[in-house]
Design a protein around this motif. Structure first.
Motif, PDB file in Angstrom:
ATOM      1  N   ILE A   1       1.017  -1.220  -0.119  1.00 37.19           N
ATOM      2  CA  ILE A   1      -0.027   0.045  -0.370  1.00 37.19           C
ATOM      3  C   ILE A   1       1.096   1.265  -0.246  1.00 37.19           C
ATOM      4  O   ILE A   1       0.410   1.978  -0.363  1.00 37.19           O
ATOM      5  N   VAL A   2       1.758   0.926   1.076  1.00 37.02           N
ATOM      6  CA  VAL A   2       2.785   1.710   0.988  1.00 37.02           C
ATOM      7  C   VAL A   2       4.850   2.244   1.134  1.00 37.02           C
ATOM      8  O   VAL A   2       4.468   0.926   2.553  1.00 37.02           O
ATOM      9  N   SER A   3       5.043   2.181   0.602  1.00 41.27           N
ATOM     10  CA  SER A   3       6.615   1.191   0.329  1.00 41.27           C
ATOM     11  C   SER A   3       7.287   2.152   1.679  1.00 41.27           C
ATOM     12  O   SER A   3       8.714   1.735   1.841  1.00 41.27           O
ATOM     13  N   PHE A   4       7.115   3.517   1.934  1.00 39.74           N
ATOM     14  CA  PHE A   4       8.231   4.430   2.622  1.00 39.74           C
ATOM     15  C   PHE A   4       9.055   4.894   2.300  1.00 39.74           C
ATOM     16  O   PHE A   4       9.991   5.044   2.946  1.00 39.74           O
ATOM     17  N   ASP A   5       8.988   4.952   0.732  1.00 36.39           N
ATOM     18  CA  ASP A   5      10.989   5.109  -0.028  1.00 36.39           C
ATOM     19  C   ASP A   5      11.632   5.830  -0.131  1.00 36.39           C
ATOM     20  O   ASP A   5      12.307   6.711  -0.495  1.00 36.39           O
ATOM     21  N   THR A   6      10.203   6.616   0.353  1.00 38.86           N
ATOM     22  CA  THR A   6      10.317   8.459   0.362  1.00 38.86           C
ATOM     23  C   THR A   6       9.130   9.144   1.109  1.00 38.86           C
ATOM     24  O   THR A   6       8.798   8.200   1.658  1.00 38.86           O
ATOM     25  N   THR A   7       9.558  10.266   1.596  1.00 34.60           N
ATOM     26  CA  THR A   7       8.583  10.968   2.299  1.00 34.60           C
ATOM     27  C   THR A   7       7.475  11.811   1.833  1.00 34.60           C
ATOM     28  O   THR A   7       6.824  12.528   2.573  1.00 34.60           O
TER      29      THR A   7
ATOM     30  N   THR B   1       4.627  15.166  10.244  1.00 37.07           N
ATOM     31  CA  THR B   1       5.059  14.700  11.213  1.00 37.07           C
ATOM     32  C   THR B   1       3.817  15.359  12.713  1.00 37.07           C
ATOM     33  O   THR B   1       3.300  16.512  12.358  1.00 37.07           O
ATOM     34  N   GLY B   2       4.327  15.141  13.906  1.00 40.36           N
ATOM     35  CA  GLY B   2       3.450  15.898  14.307  1.00 40.36           C
ATOM     36  C   GLY B   2       4.102  15.327  16.173  1.00 40.36           C
ATOM     37  O   GLY B   2       4.897  14.226  15.751  1.00 40.36           O
ATOM     38  N   PHE B   3       3.834  16.086  17.416  1.00 35.47           N
ATOM     39  CA  PHE B   3       4.410  15.735  18.504  1.00 35.47           C
ATOM     40  C   PHE B   3       5.505  15.199  18.228  1.00 35.47           C
ATOM     41  O   PHE B   3       6.767  14.399  18.878  1.00 35.47           O
ATOM     42  N   ASN B   4       7.062  16.667  18.106  1.00 33.03           N
ATOM     43  CA  ASN B   4       8.303  16.871  17.926  1.00 33.03           C
ATOM     44  C   ASN B   4       8.657  15.520  17.550  1.00 33.03           C
ATOM     45  O   ASN B   4       9.687  14.692  17.882  1.00 33.03           O
ATOM     46  N   THR B   5       8.106  15.135  16.389  1.00 34.28           N
ATOM     47  CA  THR B   5       8.948  14.236  15.112  1.00 34.28           C
ATOM     48  C   THR B   5       9.044  14.849  13.873  1.00 34.28           C
ATOM     49  O   THR B   5       8.258  15.633  13.112  1.00 34.28           O
ATOM     50  N   THR B   6      10.695  14.513  13.441  1.00 29.98           N
ATOM     51  CA  THR B   6      11.023  15.022  12.044  1.00 29.98           C
ATOM     52  C   THR B   6      11.368  13.238  11.289  1.00 29.98           C
ATOM     53  O   THR B   6      10.995  12.118  11.850  1.00 29.98           O
ATOM     54  N   ALA B   7      11.671  13.283   9.538  1.00 30.12           N
ATOM     55  CA  ALA B   7      11.273  12.288   9.155  1.00 30.12           C
ATOM     56  C   ALA B   7      12.250  12.729   8.456  1.00 30.12           C
ATOM     57  O   ALA B   7      12.438  13.912   7.551  1.00 30.12           O
ATOM     58  N   HIS B   8      13.089  11.592   7.424  1.00 31.81           N
ATOM     59  CA  HIS B   8      13.797  12.176   6.370  1.00 31.81           C
ATOM     60  C   HIS B   8      13.584  10.560   5.736  1.00 31.81           C
ATOM     61  O   HIS B   8      13.299   9.006   6.226  1.00 31.81           O
ATOM     62  N   GLN B   9      14.200  10.342   4.692  1.00 31.88           N
ATOM     63  CA  GLN B   9      14.282   8.693   3.986  1.00 31.88           C
ATOM     64  C   GLN B   9      15.828   8.539   4.561  1.00 31.88           C
ATOM     65  O   GLN B   9      16.959   8.915   4.681  1.00 31.88           O
ATOM     66  N   GLU B  10      15.346   7.120   5.293  1.00 33.45           N
ATOM     67  CA  GLU B  10      16.504   6.067   5.073  1.00 33.45           C
ATOM     68  C   GLU B  10      17.300   4.767   4.220  1.00 33.45           C
ATOM     69  O   GLU B  10      16.089   4.251   3.423  1.00 33.45           O
TER      70      GLU B  10
ATOM     71  N   SER C   1      14.707   1.247  -2.224  1.00 30.11           N
ATOM     72  CA  SER C   1      15.673   2.406  -2.343  1.00 30.11           C
ATOM     73  C   SER C   1      15.196   2.941  -1.090  1.00 30.11           C
ATOM     74  O   SER C   1      16.495   3.948  -0.829  1.00 30.11           O
ATOM     75  N   GLY C   2      14.586   2.438  -0.306  1.00 34.02           N
ATOM     76  CA  GLY C   2      15.129   3.362   1.635  1.00 34.02           C
ATOM     77  C   GLY C   2      13.009   3.046   2.406  1.00 34.02           C
ATOM     78  O   GLY C   2      12.001   2.058   1.832  1.00 34.02           O
ATOM     79  N   CYS C   3      13.589   3.172   3.634  1.00 36.03           N
ATOM     80  CA  CYS C   3      12.190   3.156   3.848  1.00 36.03           C
ATOM     81  C   CYS C   3      12.137   5.002   5.156  1.00 36.03           C
ATOM     82  O   CYS C   3      12.797   5.808   4.603  1.00 36.03           O
ATOM     83  N   LEU C   4      11.555   4.760   5.969  1.00 41.26           N
ATOM     84  CA  LEU C   4      10.788   6.090   6.717  1.00 41.26           C
ATOM     85  C   LEU C   4      11.826   6.470   7.796  1.00 41.26           C
ATOM     86  O   LEU C   4      11.347   5.709   8.753  1.00 41.26           O
ATOM     87  N   ASN C   5      12.502   7.559   8.447  1.00 46.90           N
ATOM     88  CA  ASN C   5      12.916   7.781   9.051  1.00 46.90           C
ATOM     89  C   ASN C   5      12.723   8.565  10.242  1.00 46.90           C
ATOM     90  O   ASN C   5      12.411   9.527   9.726  1.00 46.90           O
ATOM     91  N   ALA C   6      11.316   8.031  11.425  1.00 50.38           N
ATOM     92  CA  ALA C   6      10.841   8.694  12.071  1.00 50.38           C
ATOM     93  C   ALA C   6      11.750   9.455  13.277  1.00 50.38           C
ATOM     94  O   ALA C   6      11.818   8.377  14.339  1.00 50.38           O
TER      95      ALA C   6
END
Length: 171
Positions: free
Chosen positions: A15-21, A26-35, A43-48
């Motif tokens: 459904i969602v590969s999380f290969d990109t952002t 985000t919320g509650f003091n979270t940042t996200a980037h591609q790992e 090609s990647g996953c989501l780093n929260a």
């Protein structure tokens, strides 16, 4: 136990590969980037990254949150179960949980799953979710607009301070 051995050979459709952002907020003091170095597939996953994991805004005990908005409404009514691969870099000390919400309108309604992850050790894990286990809050499986993933830090621990997310699948 909903944490099962991780297998790359899955017959489930992604459904969602999380290969990109893309489409991620985000919320509650979270940042996200591609790992790209520690991923299961693609090609990647989501780093929260939980930047203030012990803040527990409004006593909700939320350590971090990511929100994926589908480009168009998604019909998941013909599927009976879902899975999500997640990675922790630290053992969960005390009590923690992951909540997954399949959202139909806004950010709060939908099908809600709350899975305890007390004592989960570092590494990749799989959460398996069946439709009949969802708590219904005014939702329609044929009209899913987003997925919200929340980490609850019930004991105000400083770790884990990040979570990797990969391959939300339907089966």
């Amino acid at each position: 136990d909903s944490n099962k051995a991780v297998s790359l050979n899955s017959t489930k459709k992604t459904i969602v590969s999380f290969d990109t952002t893309a489409n991620v907020t985000t919320g509650f003091n979270t940042t996200a980037h591609q790992e790209t170095s520690n991923k299961m597939q693609g090609s990647g996953c989501l780093n929260a990254q939980f930047t203030n994991v012990t803040a527990n805004v409004s006593n909700t005990k939320i350590g971090g949150m990511v929100y994926y908005k589908f480009p168009t409404t998604t019909n998941l009514s013909s599927y009976d179960d879902f899975s999500l691969q997640y990675y922790l870099g630290h053992t969960v000390e005390g009590s923690g949980a992951i909540q997954i919400n399949f959202v139909t309108n806004g950010q709060d309604d939908g099908f809600n799953y709350l899975i305890g992850i007390d004592g989960t050790v570092p590494g990749w894990h799989v959460l398996t979710l069946t439709k009949d286990a969802a708590a219904l809050n005014g939702a329609d499986w044929s009209k899913i607009n987003a997925i919200r993933i929340t980490y609850f830090n019930y004991n105000n621990n400083a770790k884990p301070d990040f979570m990797l997310l990969d391959n939300l699948r339907k089966g």
